[in-house]
Design an enzyme around this catalytic site. Structure first.
Site, short mmCIF file in Angstrom:
data_model
loop_
_atom_site.label_atom_id
_atom_site.label_comp_id
_atom_site.label_asym_id
_atom_site.label_seq_id
_atom_site.Cartn_x
_atom_site.Cartn_y
_atom_site.Cartn_z
N VAL A 205 -2.18 4.92 -12.77
CA VAL A 205 -1.47 5.30 -11.53
C VAL A 205 -1.66 6.80 -11.33
O VAL A 205 -1.41 7.57 -12.25
CB VAL A 205 0.06 5.03 -11.67
CG1 VAL A 205 0.81 5.48 -10.42
CG2 VAL A 205 0.35 3.57 -11.99
N HIS A 206 -2.13 7.22 -10.18
CA HIS A 206 -2.16 8.66 -9.91
C HIS A 206 -2.12 9.03 -8.43
O HIS A 206 -2.09 10.21 -8.10
CB HIS A 206 -3.39 9.31 -10.56
CG HIS A 206 -4.65 9.03 -9.80
ND1 HIS A 206 -5.35 7.86 -9.96
CD2 HIS A 206 -5.33 9.73 -8.88
CE1 HIS A 206 -6.42 7.87 -9.18
NE2 HIS A 206 -6.43 8.99 -8.50
N ARG A 207 -2.14 8.03 -7.53
CA ARG A 207 -2.15 8.36 -6.09
C ARG A 207 -0.91 9.13 -5.70
O ARG A 207 0.21 8.75 -6.09
CB ARG A 207 -2.16 7.09 -5.26
CG ARG A 207 -3.41 6.34 -5.24
CD ARG A 207 -4.45 6.95 -4.35
NE ARG A 207 -5.71 6.58 -4.92
CZ ARG A 207 -6.79 7.34 -4.98
NH1 ARG A 207 -6.78 8.55 -4.46
NH2 ARG A 207 -7.89 6.90 -5.53
#
Ligand code: UD1
Ligand code: UDP
Length: 361
Positions: A205-207
């Protein structure tokens, strides 16, 4: 054009991986100058890839680091412009949709070199994403556009970009084909983490849309915790910071189903993908890589640029809805037959070929 001087610009993790097959192909025929903007600088997001992959060390590191988007992009432009002026390349080559991509595209457009864009024609149609702005503007500045699929080329056509478009396939397919067996032979990540093939979910997850919104981040964490299998979660520093700020760090690190680890190198990541039962991610690259390695993907977004994987039935868009995430992580519905998407693993050679034969008169 033969014997070109090509100035390639990278800056963020996925760009080092995309450059790995392309730089090798370019250097067989041309001179390449490799510039790292310094957008990513942690060893685990940058140095590790140069150490373990056969990518040449950057000729320049602009050392730009983190910051507000406009400041970061402007600082990259400022520093890169001096390099482009000194090196006077024939072509500036950029990858993907990061701020490093846009900065280099604008610098090239305001000087003499041709601009070539790898991963052209992708759209999420979500203008809230910084990446959508970066990729659309870059495409519209580019002289050569390397599209990973026919549909990406059609998108460019529909936006009035008719010249210089080449359907090459995806360079990340080239990359993963080149390292998959090495990763199986050399990586000890499964043993090190106490995991067994086919028995865990791999999550990333990094958005910005997920990390910067507490309720979305909380819903994702809650959905992952209910996967019904162990979840290995190599955590991007942006997400680590966000989990702390949202007061979710303890909840995640003490959850017995989630194994939170630092970001891993590419060989370990490919080994983790290869051994995963399925994948949950908001990454662009990881969605495709899951498909290439025959893994079901659960995408933690409401839309994707890689629509063909969804149409093929291998990728499910669940957004940041805990129930939808849990359902998609637990379903055992059979997967449809897998089509061939995004080329045949020779995208880098096709890019080199297109550059060599391009006639800019
Ligand atoms: C960037 C790209 C994104 C890409 C991702 C790949 C943009 C707008 N975003 O997102 O498209 O998918 O890279 O991973 O270009 N940080 C560190 N160490 C680092 C780098 C960053 O701790 O080496 C932290 C900093 O707190 C920084 C934050 O991560 O503010 C975000 O970094 P940034 O490069 O701005 O964006 P990414 O989220 O990494
Ligand atoms: N990746 C990696 N280690 C990790 C997470 C991802 O090597 O811990 C690789 C992954 O194989 C893929 C790329 O990084 O090739 C994806 O980068 P990211 O998700 O950061 O960016 P995006 O593709 O969304 O732009």
């Amino acid at each position: 054009m033969s014997d070109l001087k090509i100035l390639s610009v990278v800056g963020a993790r996925p760009q080092f991986i995309k450059a790995f097959p392309v730089s090798a192909a370019l250097r067989r025929e041309h001179d390449e100058v490799l510039v790292h903007t310094g957008q990513h600088y942690d060893e685990s997001l940058s140095g590790v890839f140069f150490d373990e992959l056969d990518i040449p060390k950057p000729d320049y590191n602009l050392g730009v680091g983190s910051g507000p988007h406009a400041v970061q992009t402007a600082e990259m432009m400022h520093r890169l412009d001096a390099v482009v002026a000194d090196e006077d390349p024939d072509v500036v080559l950029v990858y993907g949709d990061t701020n490093s991509t846009l900065a280099a595209a604008l610098v090239a457009s305001k000087r003499d070199p041709l601009l070539a864009h790898v991963e052209a024609g992708l759209r999420s149609h979500n203008w809230e994403m910084p990446e959508e702005v970066n990729r659309v503007l870059t495409d519209h500045c580019s002289d050569l556009l390397f599209a990973p699929s026919e549909s990406a080329a059609l998108t460019l056509e529909s936006e009035g970009i008719h010249d210089g478009v080449y359907v090459t396939g995806d360079v990340q397919y080239d990359a993963i084909l080149q390292v998959r067996s090495t990763a199986r032979d050399r990586s000890t990540v499964l043993e090190d983490m106490g995991l067994r093939d086919g028995e865990y979910v791999l999550a990333t997850v990094h958005r910005a849309a997920n990390t910067d919104d507490r309720s979305r981040l909380e819903a994702i964490v809650s959905g992952l915790a209910d996967a019904g299998r162990p979840v290995v979660f190599p955590v991007h520093p942006r997400t680590e910071n966000a989990l702390h700020e949202a007061g979710l760090w303890e909840q995640v690190t003490t959850n017995e189903n989630i194994l939170l680890v630092d970001p891993v190198g590419y060989l370990d990541f490919v080994r983790l993908l290869d051994g995963a039962e399925r994948v949950a991610t908001d990454s662009g690259g990881v969605q495709k890589e899951a498909f290439y390695l025959d893994k079901r993907c659960v995408t933690l977004r409401g839309e994707t640029e890689w629509v063909e994987t969804v149409d093929a039935g291998w990728n499910t868009l669940v957004g940041a809805d805990a129930v939808a995430i849990r359902t998609a992580l637990q379903t055992d519905d059979p997967l449809p037959e897998k089509p061939s998407l995004y080329g045949d693993g020779t995208a880098a050679a096709r890019i080199e070929d297109a550059l060599s034969s391009y006639d800019d008169e």
